[in-house]
Write a protein that holds these residues in place. Structure first.
Motif, PDB file in Angstrom:
ATOM      1  N   MET A   1      57.672 119.989 -75.739  1.00  0.00           N
ATOM      2  CA  MET A   1      56.738 119.297 -76.598  1.00  0.00           C
ATOM      3  C   MET A   1      55.497 120.150 -76.837  1.00  0.00           C
ATOM      4  O   MET A   1      54.963 120.153 -77.932  1.00  0.00           O
ATOM      5  CB  MET A   1      56.392 117.952 -75.957  1.00  0.00           C
ATOM      6  N   LYS A   2      55.053 120.880 -75.785  1.00  0.00           N
ATOM      7  CA  LYS A   2      53.876 121.728 -75.940  1.00  0.00           C
ATOM      8  C   LYS A   2      54.122 122.839 -76.955  1.00  0.00           C
ATOM      9  O   LYS A   2      53.241 123.148 -77.756  1.00  0.00           O
ATOM     10  CB  LYS A   2      53.475 122.342 -74.596  1.00  0.00           C
ATOM     11  N   SER A   3      55.322 123.425 -76.929  1.00  0.00           N
ATOM     12  CA  SER A   3      55.608 124.516 -77.854  1.00  0.00           C
ATOM     13  C   SER A   3      55.693 124.009 -79.289  1.00  0.00           C
ATOM     14  O   SER A   3      55.337 124.732 -80.221  1.00  0.00           O
ATOM     15  CB  SER A   3      56.895 125.229 -77.466  1.00  0.00           C
ATOM     16  N   LEU A   4      56.136 122.762 -79.478  1.00  0.00           N
ATOM     17  CA  LEU A   4      56.193 122.188 -80.817  1.00  0.00           C
ATOM     18  C   LEU A   4      54.787 122.010 -81.374  1.00  0.00           C
ATOM     19  O   LEU A   4      54.503 122.391 -82.518  1.00  0.00           O
ATOM     20  CB  LEU A   4      56.934 120.851 -80.801  1.00  0.00           C
ATOM     21  N   VAL A   5      53.897 121.468 -80.587  1.00  0.00           N
ATOM     22  CA  VAL A   5      52.508 121.272 -81.025  1.00  0.00           C
ATOM     23  C   VAL A   5      51.850 122.630 -81.271  1.00  0.00           C
ATOM     24  O   VAL A   5      51.137 122.811 -82.267  1.00  0.00           O
ATOM     25  CB  VAL A   5      51.725 120.450 -79.979  1.00  0.00           C
ATOM     26  N   LYS A   6      52.117 123.566 -80.393  1.00  0.00           N
ATOM     27  CA  LYS A   6      51.564 124.914 -80.554  1.00  0.00           C
ATOM     28  C   LYS A   6      52.064 125.553 -81.850  1.00  0.00           C
ATOM     29  O   LYS A   6      51.291 126.167 -82.583  1.00  0.00           O
ATOM     30  CB  LYS A   6      51.951 125.765 -79.346  1.00  0.00           C
ATOM     31  N   SER A   7      53.351 125.383 -82.159  1.00  0.00           N
ATOM     32  CA  SER A   7      53.912 125.939 -83.391  1.00  0.00           C
ATOM     33  C   SER A   7      53.319 125.276 -84.622  1.00  0.00           C
ATOM     34  O   SER A   7      53.027 125.953 -85.617  1.00  0.00           O
ATOM     35  CB  SER A   7      55.428 125.774 -83.402  1.00  0.00           C
ATOM     36  N   ILE A   8      53.124 123.979 -84.573  1.00  0.00           N
ATOM     37  CA  ILE A   8      52.534 123.265 -85.711  1.00  0.00           C
ATOM     38  C   ILE A   8      51.099 123.720 -85.936  1.00  0.00           C
ATOM     39  O   ILE A   8      50.692 123.987 -87.075  1.00  0.00           O
ATOM     40  CB  ILE A   8      52.621 121.743 -85.499  1.00  0.00           C
ATOM     41  N   LEU A   9      50.326 123.833 -84.861  1.00  0.00           N
ATOM     42  CA  LEU A   9      48.945 124.297 -84.993  1.00  0.00           C
ATOM     43  C   LEU A   9      48.885 125.731 -85.511  1.00  0.00           C
ATOM     44  O   LEU A   9      48.034 126.066 -86.345  1.00  0.00           O
ATOM     45  CB  LEU A   9      48.209 124.171 -83.667  1.00  0.00           C
ATOM     46  N   LEU A  10      49.781 126.582 -85.034  1.00  0.00           N
ATOM     47  CA  LEU A  10      49.832 127.956 -85.516  1.00  0.00           C
ATOM     48  C   LEU A  10      50.182 127.996 -86.998  1.00  0.00           C
ATOM     49  O   LEU A  10      49.598 128.775 -87.764  1.00  0.00           O
ATOM     50  CB  LEU A  10      50.846 128.762 -84.704  1.00  0.00           C
ATOM     51  N   GLY A  11      51.097 127.149 -87.431  1.00  0.00           N
ATOM     52  CA  GLY A  11      51.447 127.069 -88.849  1.00  0.00           C
ATOM     53  C   GLY A  11      50.280 126.623 -89.712  1.00  0.00           C
ATOM     54  O   GLY A  11      50.061 127.148 -90.802  1.00  0.00           O
ATOM     55  N   ILE A  12      49.505 125.660 -89.223  1.00  0.00           N
ATOM     56  CA  ILE A  12      48.326 125.202 -89.964  1.00  0.00           C
ATOM     57  C   ILE A  12      47.293 126.313 -90.067  1.00  0.00           C
ATOM     58  O   ILE A  12      46.711 126.543 -91.137  1.00  0.00           O
ATOM     59  CB  ILE A  12      47.734 123.937 -89.294  1.00  0.00           C
ATOM     60  N   VAL A  13      47.084 127.043 -88.978  1.00  0.00           N
ATOM     61  CA  VAL A  13      46.125 128.153 -88.991  1.00  0.00           C
ATOM     62  C   VAL A  13      46.573 129.240 -89.963  1.00  0.00           C
ATOM     63  O   VAL A  13      45.768 129.769 -90.740  1.00  0.00           O
ATOM     64  CB  VAL A  13      45.930 128.719 -87.564  1.00  0.00           C
ATOM     65  N   VAL A  14      47.861 129.568 -89.957  1.00  0.00           N
ATOM     66  CA  VAL A  14      48.377 130.585 -90.878  1.00  0.00           C
ATOM     67  C   VAL A  14      48.214 130.129 -92.323  1.00  0.00           C
ATOM     68  O   VAL A  14      47.866 130.934 -93.197  1.00  0.00           O
ATOM     69  CB  VAL A  14      49.854 130.900 -90.547  1.00  0.00           C
ATOM     70  N   ALA A  15      48.436 128.846 -92.605  1.00  0.00           N
ATOM     71  CA  ALA A  15      48.262 128.333 -93.961  1.00  0.00           C
ATOM     72  C   ALA A  15      46.803 128.414 -94.410  1.00  0.00           C
ATOM     73  O   ALA A  15      46.514 128.785 -95.550  1.00  0.00           O
ATOM     74  CB  ALA A  15      48.761 126.894 -94.038  1.00  0.00           C
TER      75      ALA A  15
END
Length: 78
Positions: A1-15
């Protein structure tokens, strides 16, 4: 679950970084109309992201290959 949230946050930052890069790129290409320069900026940003992601993937695969190669060499010795 932590890696999913981390991936979503990273995607938002990249966007967000992509949007900022696109706007900055359109500022430097002030001879073109705004929409065309934004499209060129976004295309440039996507190319940069693809090159970086490809480099990361290749490095990960190479590391796994090196670990496997070392394991097989050590297994052969012992």
């Amino acid at each position: 679950m932590k890696s999913l949230v981390k991936s979503i946050l990273l995607g938002i930052v990249v966007a967000i970084i992509g949007t900022i890069f696109s706007e900055t790129f359109s500022f430097f290409l002030n001879g073109l109309d705004r929409d065309t320069s934004r499209i060129l900026g976004m295309g440039t940003y996507i190319c940069i992201v693809l090159v970086v992601c490809t480099g990361v993937i290749v490095r990960q695969v190479k590391n796994k290959y090196d670990e496997l190669s070392l394991y097989l060499k050590l297994r052969h010795i012992f």
